[in-house]
Write a protein that holds these residues in place. Structure first.
Motif, PDB file in Angstrom:
ATOM      1  N   ALA A  33      38.067  42.420  43.130  1.00  0.00           N
ATOM      2  CA  ALA A  33      37.758  41.648  41.918  1.00  0.00           C
ATOM      3  C   ALA A  33      38.276  40.225  42.038  1.00  0.00           C
ATOM      4  CB  ALA A  33      38.361  42.340  40.702  1.00  0.00           C
ATOM      5  N   THR A  34      39.487  40.106  42.488  1.00  0.00           N
ATOM      6  CA  THR A  34      40.082  38.772  42.615  1.00  0.00           C
ATOM      7  C   THR A  34      39.308  37.928  43.618  1.00  0.00           C
ATOM      8  OG1 THR A  34      42.251  39.652  42.114  1.00  0.00           O
ATOM      9  CG2 THR A  34      42.170  37.504  43.156  1.00  0.00           C
ATOM     10  N   SER A  79      36.254  38.148  44.414  1.00  0.00           N
ATOM     11  CA  SER A  79      34.988  37.765  43.799  1.00  0.00           C
ATOM     12  C   SER A  79      35.194  36.563  42.884  1.00  0.00           C
ATOM     13  CB  SER A  79      34.419  38.944  43.002  1.00  0.00           C
ATOM     14  OG  SER A  79      33.291  38.527  42.276  1.00  0.00           O
ATOM     15  N   ARG A  80      36.190  36.655  42.031  1.00  0.00           N
ATOM     16  CA  ARG A  80      36.441  35.552  41.101  1.00  0.00           C
ATOM     17  C   ARG A  80      36.822  34.285  41.844  1.00  0.00           C
ATOM     18  NH1 ARG A  80      38.347  39.845  36.918  1.00  0.00           N
ATOM     19  NH2 ARG A  80      40.111  40.371  38.224  1.00  0.00           N
ATOM     20  N   ASN A  82      33.424  32.825  43.637  1.00  0.00           N
ATOM     21  CA  ASN A  82      32.344  32.218  42.855  1.00  0.00           C
ATOM     22  C   ASN A  82      32.828  31.657  41.531  1.00  0.00           C
ATOM     23  OD1 ASN A  82      31.874  33.580  40.419  1.00  0.00           O
ATOM     24  ND2 ASN A  82      30.942  35.253  41.501  1.00  0.00           N
ATOM     25  N   GLY A  83      34.100  31.778  41.245  1.00  0.00           N
ATOM     26  CA  GLY A  83      34.635  31.198  40.013  1.00  0.00           C
ATOM     27  C   GLY A  83      33.783  31.509  38.804  1.00  0.00           C
ATOM     28  N   SER A  84      33.649  32.764  38.502  1.00  0.00           N
ATOM     29  CA  SER A  84      32.756  33.168  37.421  1.00  0.00           C
ATOM     30  C   SER A  84      33.278  32.709  36.070  1.00  0.00           C
ATOM     31  CB  SER A  84      32.604  34.682  37.415  1.00  0.00           C
ATOM     32  OG  SER A  84      33.801  35.272  36.958  1.00  0.00           O
ATOM     33  N   ASP A 106      34.951  33.819  33.597  1.00  0.00           N
ATOM     34  CA  ASP A 106      36.373  33.919  33.264  1.00  0.00           C
ATOM     35  C   ASP A 106      37.221  33.431  34.435  1.00  0.00           C
ATOM     36  OD1 ASP A 106      35.690  35.963  34.932  1.00  0.00           O
ATOM     37  OD2 ASP A 106      37.123  37.378  34.080  1.00  0.00           O
ATOM     38  N   ARG A 107      37.100  32.139  34.701  1.00  0.00           N
ATOM     39  CA  ARG A 107      37.868  31.582  35.802  1.00  0.00           C
ATOM     40  C   ARG A 107      39.339  31.712  35.450  1.00  0.00           C
ATOM     41  NH1 ARG A 107      37.724  26.158  34.365  1.00  0.00           N
ATOM     42  NH2 ARG A 107      37.771  25.837  32.131  1.00  0.00           N
ATOM     43  N   SER A 108      40.026  32.370  36.310  1.00  0.00           N
ATOM     44  CA  SER A 108      41.423  32.619  35.998  1.00  0.00           C
ATOM     45  C   SER A 108      42.096  33.255  37.203  1.00  0.00           C
ATOM     46  CB  SER A 108      41.547  33.543  34.799  1.00  0.00           C
ATOM     47  OG  SER A 108      40.737  34.695  35.040  1.00  0.00           O
ATOM     48  N   VAL A 109      42.155  32.513  38.268  1.00  0.00           N
ATOM     49  CA  VAL A 109      42.840  32.999  39.455  1.00  0.00           C
ATOM     50  C   VAL A 109      43.876  31.956  39.869  1.00  0.00           C
ATOM     51  CG1 VAL A 109      42.585  33.786  41.834  1.00  0.00           C
ATOM     52  CG2 VAL A 109      40.723  34.124  40.191  1.00  0.00           C
TER      53      VAL A 109
END
Lengths: 335, 335
Positions: free
Chosen positions: A15-16, A18-19, A22-24, A26-29
């Motif tokens: 999941a991380t 992926s985020r 592509n910075g979907s 809910d960008r939050s990494v």
DNA sequence: TTGTAGGCGTTATCAG
DNA sequence: CTGATAACGCCTACAA
């Protein structure tokens, strides 16, 4: 390499990863992790699988483009605009050619449905027959599935279209030619059931009124060969001598006619004046320069893409065309 | 509507529905069931999701096509052949335009990789610089992933290519012009680092030997404008008067030069003879007919697709070109 | 001949 | 902010 590989390599969860990549929404990494993932991806030469993304997201980034023949300068000009605009929107263009076959056209629409294209642009005129029912049906099915559709050139009922004002352009051409002193015309009319050809033909005829007359209106293929054959026939039938100018309903037909005239030893415009319709750009070096009605192909492509990507009320935008007088129809009044 | 819906509607399992509809390798569904499924599918207006199929099968039915500019008659002719051939193989063509930008080209290759294209055809010459490393790298990555690749025109190291014999064609052109009595030439050479242009230029020069000479070789853009500007410059510099013929390294440049000559009031071929390279079909109606070297664009497209779909040893097929003498370079010997 | 179930590579929901 | 986990729609061993 899959995203899982990247995740493992970076030591984070799928999941991380992926985020991070592509910075979907809910960008939050954490930036630190983003970097770790990015590096891992680079190291593994990872490339996201668009197919899988499309499936997960439920939508593709494909725009379908249907044209009769991509080698035809009219369509290739439109295609260039469509591709450019689509790319700017992050869409890939899937190109298919109908080869002037209505059945094939419906088939291809179906193909676009299969590909789950995000939008479809369909260029090129059709016949005004019952056959078009198949098209309308396929199109409707497409639309119901939420695919944006836009037609170019000839409006399709129930579909957003950017239409060419063929009637108006033809009328303007008639007016211009009358002004130049032309009175008797032969029209290379194209296929009778082809709407585009018909509009141009009728627009021209109507605008002539009682100031001019048509000695002959020939039905022909909408191609170079069509124009070529038609002029030969006119010459053979003896009508050519009786006419001030030959008006073709599209440019490639006019070119065919031009070639035929040369073969017959007839000079253009000395022996026969000639006009076309379309304004394809490769004509600028033809001698004599062809009198024609320019259609803004680039604009057609751009607007069609916007329409297909837009809100889809069955709008019909219309673009105008401009008469351009060339050396092929000199001023007769001085003579 | 998904296949599950169809299966339920037909009262069979998902697997059976799948087999009935696409008749996979292990065809083994009772005709009666096939019919039931087919009917259900029709009733529900079911269309298989190509995206999902691609994912399940692990391969798409997409063929990527990269060209510089689809509005250019050279590329649109190739594209027509590619589309036709691809369709015959059941493949969809995904069209992208590089706009003559090497960086963009590499990007697009990457895009094709993302789309998991089954094969990629890349048309259009490139520069012979370090930049091409990026391309080679992207291409290699593509190939490693099992994607069939074919290059058109200018061979790419490590990639199956169908090359145009530019050197040979140019040499043949030189020979023909020499035979016709031409001796001094000006060459519109295109971009110096563009391999295609260079080969044509050098092929021409080499074949000239000591029988002819080049008064001037101008570097220009590989476009209509390039040819146009170049001829104006030649005229300005006074070389034009000193030359038997102007040789352009591609047809659209020749057209630009033709237009420029006209603007200058120079007749072709009376005041200046002219030759091109390419043989794009829309030229057949230009007056005077242009002497050129025809490149079999249709064949290029067809063979490239076959190559891209084939076994991929880094073959380099070569297609020849033919000199066609037109009215733009009349026989000087009689004069 | 037909059905069951696992998997293709991502995204997105929902808890931690 | 991060991590399991269930979809997405279809194909395909494997089992029945």
């Amino acid at each position: 390499m899959t995203l899982s590989d990247v995740a493992r390599e970076a030591g984070v969860s799928l999941a991380t990863a992926s985020r991070a990549i592509n910075g979907s929404a809910d960008r939050s990494v954490r930036p630190e992790l983003v970097e770790r993932v990015t590096e891992a991806a680079a190291r593994l030469q990872y490339t996201p699988d668009a197919t899988a993304q499309a499936m997960a997201r439920g939508r593709t980034t494909t725009l379908g483009l249907l044209v009769h023949d991509i080698a035809d300068p009219y369509f290739s000009a439109i295609a260039a605009a469509v591709v450019r605009t689509a790319e700017a929107e992050g869409l890939q263009v899937s190109l298919a050619t109908t080869q002037n076959d209505p059945a094939r056209e419906a088939q291809l629409i179906d193909l676009m449905r299969r590909q789950r294209a995000r939008a479809v642009v369909i260029a090129g005129g059709r016949s005004a027959g019952e056959r078009s029912d198949a098209l309308a049906e396929s199109l409707a099915a497409l639309g119901r599935q939420g695919v944006g559709i836009a037609a170019i050139g000839q409006p399709v009922p129930g579909v957003a279209s950017v239409a060419v004002d063929n009637r108006g352009g033809a009328a303007a051409l008639a007016a211009s030619l009358l002004d130049l002193g032309y009175r008797r015309f032969a029209v290379l009319g194209g296929p009778t059931d082809r709407v585009t050809a018909r509009d141009r033909r009728e627009g021209f005829l109507d605008a002539l009124g009682d100031r001019g007359s048509v000695a002959s209106s020939v039905e022909t293929a909408f191609t170079w060969e069509g124009g070529h054959r038609a002029l030969l026939r006119l010459a053979q039938d003896g009508v050519l001598a009786d006419v001030d100018a030959v008006v073709a309903t599209n440019d490639v037909m006019a070119l065919g006619a031009l070639a035929a005239a040369r073969e017959l030893g007839l000079g253009v415009p000395q022996d026969v004046a000639l006009a076309g319709f379309g304004g394809i750009s490769t004509l600028r070096d033809v001698v004599p320069t062809l009198t024609t009605v320019t259609v803004p192909m680039d604009e057609l492509g751009v607007r069609a893409v916007r329409l297909a990507l837009g809100d889809q009320g069955d709008v019909v935008e219309s673009v105008g065309c401009d008469v351009v007088i060339g050396g092929s129809t000199p001023d007769l009044r001085g003579a």
